[in-house]
Design a protein around this motif. Structure first.
Motif, PDB file in Angstrom:
ATOM      1  N   LEU A  13       0.839  -1.207   0.000  1.00 45.49           N
ATOM      2  CA  LEU A  13       0.000   0.000   0.000  1.00 45.49           C
ATOM      3  C   LEU A  13       0.869   1.250   0.000  1.00 45.49           C
ATOM      4  CD1 LEU A  13      -2.819  -0.952   2.514  1.00 45.49           C
ATOM      5  CD2 LEU A  13      -2.988  -0.783   0.027  1.00 45.49           C
ATOM      6  N   ALA A  14       1.888   1.260   0.842  1.00 46.26           N
ATOM      7  CA  ALA A  14       2.782   2.420   0.896  1.00 46.26           C
ATOM      8  C   ALA A  14       3.473   2.639  -0.438  1.00 46.26           C
ATOM      9  CB  ALA A  14       3.807   2.244   2.019  1.00 46.26           C
ATOM     10  N   ALA A  15       3.785   1.560  -1.133  1.00 49.83           N
ATOM     11  CA  ALA A  15       4.471   1.684  -2.423  1.00 49.83           C
ATOM     12  C   ALA A  15       3.564   2.242  -3.511  1.00 49.83           C
ATOM     13  CB  ALA A  15       5.024   0.326  -2.856  1.00 49.83           C
ATOM     14  N   VAL A  16       2.270   1.988  -3.419  1.00 53.68           N
ATOM     15  CA  VAL A  16       1.351   2.441  -4.468  1.00 53.68           C
ATOM     16  C   VAL A  16       0.919   3.900  -4.274  1.00 53.68           C
ATOM     17  CG1 VAL A  16      -0.902   1.762  -3.503  1.00 53.68           C
ATOM     18  CG2 VAL A  16      -0.497   1.587  -5.932  1.00 53.68           C
ATOM     19  N   VAL A  17       1.048   4.425  -3.073  1.00 55.84           N
ATOM     20  CA  VAL A  17       0.599   5.802  -2.802  1.00 55.84           C
ATOM     21  C   VAL A  17       1.216   6.823  -3.759  1.00 55.84           C
ATOM     22  CG1 VAL A  17       0.661   7.689  -1.108  1.00 55.84           C
ATOM     23  CG2 VAL A  17      -0.153   5.431  -0.444  1.00 55.84           C
ATOM     24  N   PRO A  18       2.532   6.855  -3.958  1.00 48.77           N
ATOM     25  CA  PRO A  18       3.082   7.844  -4.899  1.00 48.77           C
ATOM     26  C   PRO A  18       2.535   7.695  -6.322  1.00 48.77           C
ATOM     27  CG  PRO A  18       4.838   6.921  -3.568  1.00 48.77           C
ATOM     28  CD  PRO A  18       3.605   6.099  -3.296  1.00 48.77           C
ATOM     29  N   ILE A  19       2.169   6.488  -6.684  1.00 43.49           N
ATOM     30  CA  ILE A  19       1.613   6.264  -8.023  1.00 43.49           C
ATOM     31  C   ILE A  19       0.218   6.868  -8.130  1.00 43.49           C
ATOM     32  CG2 ILE A  19       0.860   4.496  -9.666  1.00 43.49           C
ATOM     33  CD1 ILE A  19       3.117   2.706  -8.382  1.00 43.49           C
ATOM     34  N   VAL A  20      -0.637   6.596  -7.144  1.00 41.29           N
ATOM     35  CA  VAL A  20      -2.015   7.095  -7.242  1.00 41.29           C
ATOM     36  C   VAL A  20      -2.119   8.593  -6.955  1.00 41.29           C
ATOM     37  CG1 VAL A  20      -3.043   4.839  -6.780  1.00 41.29           C
ATOM     38  CG2 VAL A  20      -2.700   6.425  -4.889  1.00 41.29           C
ATOM     39  N   LEU A  21      -1.202   9.124  -6.119  1.00 41.14           N
ATOM     40  CA  LEU A  21      -1.242  10.565  -5.836  1.00 41.14           C
ATOM     41  C   LEU A  21      -0.464  11.380  -6.863  1.00 41.14           C
ATOM     42  CD1 LEU A  21      -0.828  10.820  -1.953  1.00 41.14           C
ATOM     43  CD2 LEU A  21      -2.937  10.849  -3.300  1.00 41.14           C
ATOM     44  N   GLY A  22       0.544  10.770  -7.459  1.00 39.81           N
ATOM     45  CA  GLY A  22       1.368  11.494  -8.428  1.00 39.81           C
ATOM     46  C   GLY A  22       2.560  12.204  -7.808  1.00 39.81           C
ATOM     47  N   PHE A  23       2.822  11.965  -6.529  1.00 42.07           N
ATOM     48  CA  PHE A  23       3.983  12.545  -5.852  1.00 42.07           C
ATOM     49  C   PHE A  23       4.279  11.722  -4.606  1.00 42.07           C
ATOM     50  CE2 PHE A  23       0.303  14.604  -4.048  1.00 42.07           C
ATOM     51  CZ  PHE A  23       0.571  14.670  -2.689  1.00 42.07           C
ATOM     52  N   ASP A  24       5.499  11.891  -4.062  1.00 42.28           N
ATOM     53  CA  ASP A  24       5.889  11.199  -2.834  1.00 42.28           C
ATOM     54  C   ASP A  24       5.496  12.046  -1.626  1.00 42.28           C
ATOM     55  OD1 ASP A  24       7.186   8.894  -3.930  1.00 42.28           O
ATOM     56  OD2 ASP A  24       8.866  10.175  -4.493  1.00 42.28           O
ATOM     57  N   PRO A  25       4.531  11.596  -0.839  1.00 43.16           N
ATOM     58  CA  PRO A  25       4.125  12.399   0.320  1.00 43.16           C
ATOM     59  C   PRO A  25       5.173  12.363   1.425  1.00 43.16           C
ATOM     60  CG  PRO A  25       2.908  10.350   0.251  1.00 43.16           C
ATOM     61  CD  PRO A  25       3.746  10.388  -0.978  1.00 43.16           C
ATOM     62  N   GLU A  26       5.277  13.457   2.134  1.00 41.71           N
ATOM     63  CA  GLU A  26       6.148  13.568   3.307  1.00 41.71           C
ATOM     64  C   GLU A  26       5.335  14.215   4.410  1.00 41.71           C
ATOM     65  OE1 GLU A  26       9.617  15.794   2.292  1.00 41.71           O
ATOM     66  OE2 GLU A  26      10.272  14.360   0.782  1.00 41.71           O
ATOM     67  N   GLU A  27       5.527  13.767   5.633  1.00 40.90           N
ATOM     68  CA  GLU A  27       4.791  14.304   6.785  1.00 40.90           C
ATOM     69  C   GLU A  27       3.303  14.418   6.442  1.00 40.90           C
ATOM     70  OE1 GLU A  27       6.181  14.579   9.821  1.00 40.90           O
ATOM     71  OE2 GLU A  27       7.964  13.787   8.840  1.00 40.90           O
ATOM     72  N   SER A  28       2.733  13.291   6.066  1.00 45.38           N
ATOM     73  CA  SER A  28       1.364  13.254   5.552  1.00 45.38           C
ATOM     74  C   SER A  28       0.582  12.074   6.105  1.00 45.38           C
ATOM     75  CB  SER A  28       1.361  13.106   4.024  1.00 45.38           C
ATOM     76  OG  SER A  28       1.999  14.180   3.395  1.00 45.38           O
ATOM     77  N   MET A  29      -0.739  12.235   6.116  1.00 45.65           N
ATOM     78  CA  MET A  29      -1.668  11.131   6.320  1.00 45.65           C
ATOM     79  C   MET A  29      -2.355  10.927   4.986  1.00 45.65           C
ATOM     80  SD  MET A  29      -3.372  12.208   9.949  1.00 45.65           S
ATOM     81  CE  MET A  29      -4.310  10.723  10.144  1.00 45.65           C
ATOM     82  N   TYR A  76       3.032   8.915   6.687  1.00 46.58           N
ATOM     83  CA  TYR A  76       4.415   9.178   6.275  1.00 46.58           C
ATOM     84  C   TYR A  76       4.959  10.225   7.230  1.00 46.58           C
ATOM     85  CZ  TYR A  76       3.320   6.852   1.903  1.00 46.58           C
ATOM     86  OH  TYR A  76       2.955   5.929   0.962  1.00 46.58           O
ATOM     87  N   SER A  77       5.938   9.841   8.051  1.00 46.07           N
ATOM     88  CA  SER A  77       6.454  10.805   9.014  1.00 46.07           C
ATOM     89  C   SER A  77       7.801  10.381   9.583  1.00 46.07           C
ATOM     90  CB  SER A  77       5.473  10.969  10.175  1.00 46.07           C
ATOM     91  OG  SER A  77       5.970  11.912  11.100  1.00 46.07           O
ATOM     92  N   ALA A  78       8.586  11.390   9.913  1.00 44.02           N
ATOM     93  CA  ALA A  78       9.819  11.186  10.663  1.00 44.02           C
ATOM     94  C   ALA A  78       9.561  11.425  12.152  1.00 44.02           C
ATOM     95  CB  ALA A  78      10.910  12.127  10.159  1.00 44.02           C
ATOM     96  N   ARG A  79       8.300  11.726  12.501  1.00 46.30           N
ATOM     97  CA  ARG A  79       7.921  11.998  13.891  1.00 46.30           C
ATOM     98  C   ARG A  79       7.182  10.778  14.459  1.00 46.30           C
ATOM     99  NH1 ARG A  79       4.506  17.217  13.679  1.00 46.30           N
ATOM    100  NH2 ARG A  79       3.745  16.299  11.763  1.00 46.30           N
ATOM    101  N   PRO A  80       7.875   9.901  15.153  1.00 43.07           N
ATOM    102  CA  PRO A  80       7.268   8.658  15.625  1.00 43.07           C
ATOM    103  C   PRO A  80       6.038   8.850  16.508  1.00 43.07           C
ATOM    104  CG  PRO A  80       9.634   8.647  16.016  1.00 43.07           C
ATOM    105  CD  PRO A  80       9.280  10.007  15.511  1.00 43.07           C
ATOM    106  N   ARG A  81       6.018   9.868  17.347  1.00 42.26           N
ATOM    107  CA  ARG A  81       4.870  10.072  18.239  1.00 42.26           C
ATOM    108  C   ARG A  81       3.597  10.387  17.465  1.00 42.26           C
ATOM    109  NH1 ARG A  81       6.753  13.773  23.238  1.00 42.26           N
ATOM    110  NH2 ARG A  81       6.322  12.113  24.713  1.00 42.26           N
TER     111      ARG A  81
END
Length: 91
Positions: A13-29, A76-81
């Protein structure tokens, strides 16, 4: 034209997200929806930990109204909390 992807593992699922959105999300739900009359996908900026329940409700509201069969919420986050709060949220 409709493209069908098969996900056998959450990583798929994580791998398909950039394909369906058209970009690589960062700090996103990201919410992917499946089934129902009008499946769709959505993305929000990752909120603060305190605002996670509201963000999840914002994503789920249209999915419930449109009667999709199921959803997947990918964080997608670098913030674990914040990511952990999103995973635990039961909006």
């Amino acid at each position: 034209m409709t493209t069908t992807f098969v996900a056998r593992h959450p990583v798929d699922l994580a791998a398909v997200v950039p394909i369906v959105l058209g970009f690589d999300p960062e700090e996103s739900m990201v919410m992917l929806t499946f089934g129902g009359p009008r499946p769709f996908h959505a993305r929000l900026d990752l909120p603060t930990t305190r605002d996670v329940p509201e963000a999840v409700a914002t994503l789920l509201g249209p999915a419930l109204r449109l009667g999709v069969d199921s959803v997947a919420l990918i964080v997608y986050s670098a913030r674990p909390r914040v990511a952990a709060a999103a995973i635990r949220c039961r909006s």
